[in-house]
Design an enzyme around this catalytic site. Structure first.
Site, PDB file in Angstrom:
ATOM      1  N   ASP A  50       0.845  -1.206   0.000  1.00 30.15           N
ATOM      2  CA  ASP A  50       0.000   0.000   0.000  1.00 30.15           C
ATOM      3  C   ASP A  50       0.878   1.253   0.000  1.00 30.15           C
ATOM      4  OD1 ASP A  50       0.897  -0.079   2.609  1.00 30.15           O
ATOM      5  OD2 ASP A  50      -1.077   0.227   3.522  1.00 30.15           O
ATOM      6  N   GLU A 121      -0.954  -5.696   8.306  1.00 30.38           N
ATOM      7  CA  GLU A 121      -0.139  -5.050   9.339  1.00 30.38           C
ATOM      8  C   GLU A 121      -0.706  -5.318  10.729  1.00 30.38           C
ATOM      9  OE1 GLU A 121       0.522  -0.865   8.770  1.00 30.38           O
ATOM     10  OE2 GLU A 121       1.208  -1.127   6.704  1.00 30.38           O
ATOM     11  N   GLU A 189       9.663  -4.386  10.184  1.00 30.95           N
ATOM     12  CA  GLU A 189       9.986  -3.064   9.632  1.00 30.95           C
ATOM     13  C   GLU A 189      10.557  -2.156  10.720  1.00 30.95           C
ATOM     14  OE1 GLU A 189       7.087  -1.221   7.075  1.00 30.95           O
ATOM     15  OE2 GLU A 189       8.173   0.698   7.088  1.00 30.95           O
TER      16      GLU A 189
END
Ligand code: KIV
Length: 291
Positions: A50, A121, A189
């Site tokens: 995204d 996520e 991340e």
């Protein structure tokens, strides 16, 4: 590793890579021509992230990206991928309501867009339940912990997650929990490399790092950052391998200069009439518009 019959990268193939200590290559892709290049270059996983909201659509963050945006771009990438595994990123608010809506949205990536898996996520208790339901519905899920850009409103800004012991324990637990409920891989991340090393050693499924140091089982970067085609701030973890913005700018400036000087198009870029056709056209010009 690939399926020997189809030559396609598979999820078990990614697990085998982890066992064999072979690194997994992942890049984001959003369109057909780029996905074709990445696929032919041997990238294992094409993630239709995204992040497209920021690097392709010009939004300030990923929150405005819609399911329709994601399906549209995933279709283009899936059409190009002959070998790579295609993963579609579930956008903000496509998995925040009911379980049924989440499954319906995720299934569109597989049935309509041609992806082989989705990415989600976060790893809250509710999120873990959703991941479990998706896996139960035969939709493979890649997890994503550490910095989760869809949480930007809560986080305030993009920054490293898990630098302190307590926060690190939380990220480790989230990764473990995602594996427990069936995620086939977990993106880490913006986490310290020491933490990524611990998580990678603990998990049986592969970790895919972005800003998580060298010890992950695989690495992912946003394609536009890698080739120097993104605007503005680049995080510390990006390595820029090319200057595509410069290449494109110079090409476009040269084109504009040629057009202004009247040297483009030249004879090499022009078509010609058949011999005698122009003379014949001119001899009839009283009956036709002057050429
Ligand atoms: O959206 C995205 O591109 C991502 C990767 C950076 C992991 O989530």
């Amino acid at each position: 590793m690939t399926d020997p019959k189809t030559d396609r990268v598979t999820i078990p193939g990614l697990w085998e890579k982890k066992s064999a200590g072979e690194r997994i290559t992942v890049l984001t892709a959003y369109d057909f021509p780029t996905a074709r290049i990445l696929d032919e270059a041997g990238i294992d996983v094409l993630l239709v992230g995204d992040s497209l909201g920021m690097v392709v659509l010009g939004y300030e963050n990923t929150l405005p990206v819609t399911m329709e945006d994601m399906i549209h771009h995933t279709k283009a990438v899936a059409r190009a991928a002959r070998r790579a595994l295609v993963v579609g990123d579930m956008p903000y608010f496509s998995f925040h309501l009911t379980k049924e809506e989440t499954i319906a949205n995720a299934s569109r990536f597989i049935k309509e867009a041609g992806a082989q898996a989705v990415k989600i996520e976060g790893a809250s208790r509710k999120r873990l339940g959703l991941v479990e339901s998706l896996v139960e519905a035969e939709i493979p899920v890649m997890g994503h912990v550490g910095l989760t850009p869809q949480s930007i409103a809560r986080l305030g800004r993009f920054r490293v997650q898990g630098a302190e012991a307590e926060a690190a324990r939380r990220v480790l637990d989230e990764a473990r929990n995602l594996e427990r409920v069936g995620a086939f891989a977990v993106v880490l991340e913006s986490v310290p490399r020491e933490l990524a090393k611990v998580i990678t050693a603990e998990l049986r499924v592969p970790t895919i790092g972005i800003g998580a140091g060298p010890h992950c089982d695989g690495q992912v970067l946003v394609f536009h950052d890698l080739v120097g085609y993104s605007d503005g701030y680049l995080p510390k973890f990006v390595k820029k391998y090319a200057d595509l913005q410069g290449v494109i700018r110079r090409a476009v400036e040269a084109y504009a200069a040629d057009v202004r000087k009247g040297v483009f198009p030249g004879d090499a870029q022009s078509y010609h009439m058949k011999p005698g056709a122009l003379a014949s056209l001119r001899s009839r010009r009283g009956r036709t518009r002057r050429v």
